[in-house]
Scaffold this active site. Structure first.
Site, PDB file in Angstrom:
ATOM      1  N   THR A  34      -2.176   6.426   4.073  1.00 39.11           N
ATOM      2  CA  THR A  34      -2.422   5.101   4.637  1.00 39.11           C
ATOM      3  C   THR A  34      -1.687   4.970   5.971  1.00 39.11           C
ATOM      4  O   THR A  34      -2.300   4.772   7.011  1.00 39.11           O
ATOM      5  CB  THR A  34      -1.961   3.996   3.657  1.00 39.11           C
TER       6      THR A  34
ATOM      7  N   PHE B  10       0.831  -1.201   0.000  1.00 43.11           N
ATOM      8  CA  PHE B  10       0.000   0.000   0.000  1.00 43.11           C
ATOM      9  C   PHE B  10       0.862   1.246   0.000  1.00 43.11           C
ATOM     10  O   PHE B  10       2.022   1.227   0.377  1.00 43.11           O
ATOM     11  CB  PHE B  10      -0.997   0.032   1.166  1.00 43.11           C
ATOM     12  N   ASP B  11       0.251   2.322  -0.469  1.00 47.76           N
ATOM     13  CA  ASP B  11       0.918   3.607  -0.537  1.00 47.76           C
ATOM     14  C   ASP B  11       1.064   4.178   0.863  1.00 47.76           C
ATOM     15  O   ASP B  11       0.156   4.045   1.680  1.00 47.76           O
ATOM     16  CB  ASP B  11       0.087   4.535  -1.424  1.00 47.76           C
ATOM     17  N   LYS B  12       2.195   4.832   1.139  1.00 48.80           N
ATOM     18  CA  LYS B  12       2.454   5.379   2.475  1.00 48.80           C
ATOM     19  C   LYS B  12       1.554   6.571   2.787  1.00 48.80           C
ATOM     20  O   LYS B  12       0.920   6.631   3.830  1.00 48.80           O
ATOM     21  CB  LYS B  12       3.924   5.797   2.560  1.00 48.80           C
TER      22      LYS B  12
END
Length: 198
Positions: free
Chosen positions: A42, A37-39
Site C-alpha cells: 500500500t 491499511f497495511d504498509k
C-alpha cells in the site's frame, strides 16, 4: 434528488478508478475520519534494500559478509528479506553448512551451523536473542525501527544445532538495517487524506 446526487458522486469516484458497490456507500464514506491499511503493498512496493550493516562485536565486515554469503547459499530462503540480503552478500559456500533451519513466520529467524565457524542465526532480534542479550541492544533497535527501518540481528553461538533445536546462548555480532521501498504515489496519497482530516 438524494439518489441522483449519490449517483453523480459515484460516477466522479469511478472516474478516479474507485469502485463503489452500493449507492449509499458514498454517504458512509463522507463520515470516515480514520483509515487503517497495511504498509506492504500500500505505502511500499514490496521491494527491500539493505541500507546498512552495524557491527556489534569484534568481527569485521569481511567476516560478516563471508558468514552471510555461506548462510544464504545453504538456506536458499525465498522472501523479500532474503533477496535484500542476497543482493548485498551474494551466495558462496565459503563455510559449509552442517545443519540449517530455514525461515518461517512463527520462528522469525533463519539459522545454520557452519563447519569451522560456529552457529549463526539472523532474524528479528527479540526472537533470535535471549531476553538478557536483547535488552543490551533494545534501545538501539527501537531507535532504528523508529526511523522506519526493519532491523535484523545476526548472532553467533559456539554450540551446534541439534535435532532442529537452536542453542540458547546467541551473542549479537551485527545488525542489518533494511529499508522498504516507498511507492512514488504514497506521499501524495497520505497528504491528501491528511488535508481532508482523515
Amino acid at each position: 434528488l438524494t439518489s441522483l446526487a449519490l449517483a453523480v458522486g459515484i460516477i466522479k469516484l469511478a472516474n478516479q478508478k474507485t469502485l463503489i458497490q452500493d449507492l449509499y456507500s458514498l454517504e458512509m464514506l463522507a463520515r470516515v475520519d480514520t483509515i487503517c491499511f497495511d504498509k506492504t503493498g500500500t505505502l511500499t512496493d514490496g521491494n527491500m534494500t539493505l541500507k546498512d550493516t552495524v557491527l556489534l562485536a569484534e568481527y569485521d565486515e569481511n567476516y560478516i559478509s563471508d558468514v552471510m554469503s555461506s548462510l544464504i547459499f545453504a538456506l536458499q530462503d525465498n522472501n523479500q528479506t532474503s533477496i535484500a540480503l542476497y543482493e548485498k552478500f551474494g551466495q558462496k559456500r565459503i563455510y559449509t553448512a552442517k545443519e540449517i533451519i530455514t525461515f518461517n513466520s512463527e520462528r522469525k529467524l533463519s539459522a545454520g551451523t557452519l563447519y569451522d565457524a560456529g552457529t549463526f542465526a539472523y532474524g528479528a532480534p527479540e526472537f533470535v536473542l535471549s531476553a538478557k542479550e536483547y535488552e543490551k541492544i533494545r534501545e538501539q533497535t527501537n531507535s532504528y525501527a523508529g526511523n522506519g527501518l526493519r532491523v535484523l540481528v545476526l548472532a553467533k553461538s559456539e554450540k551446534e544445532i541439534v535435532d532442529g533445536e537452536l542453542p540458547n546462548d546467541f551473542i549479537p555480532i551485527a545488525m542489518f538495517l533494511i529499508e522498504d521501498s516507498i511507492r512514488a504515489e504514497a506521499v501524495n496519497m497520505v497528504k491528501w487524506f491528511s488535508e481532508n482530516d482523515v
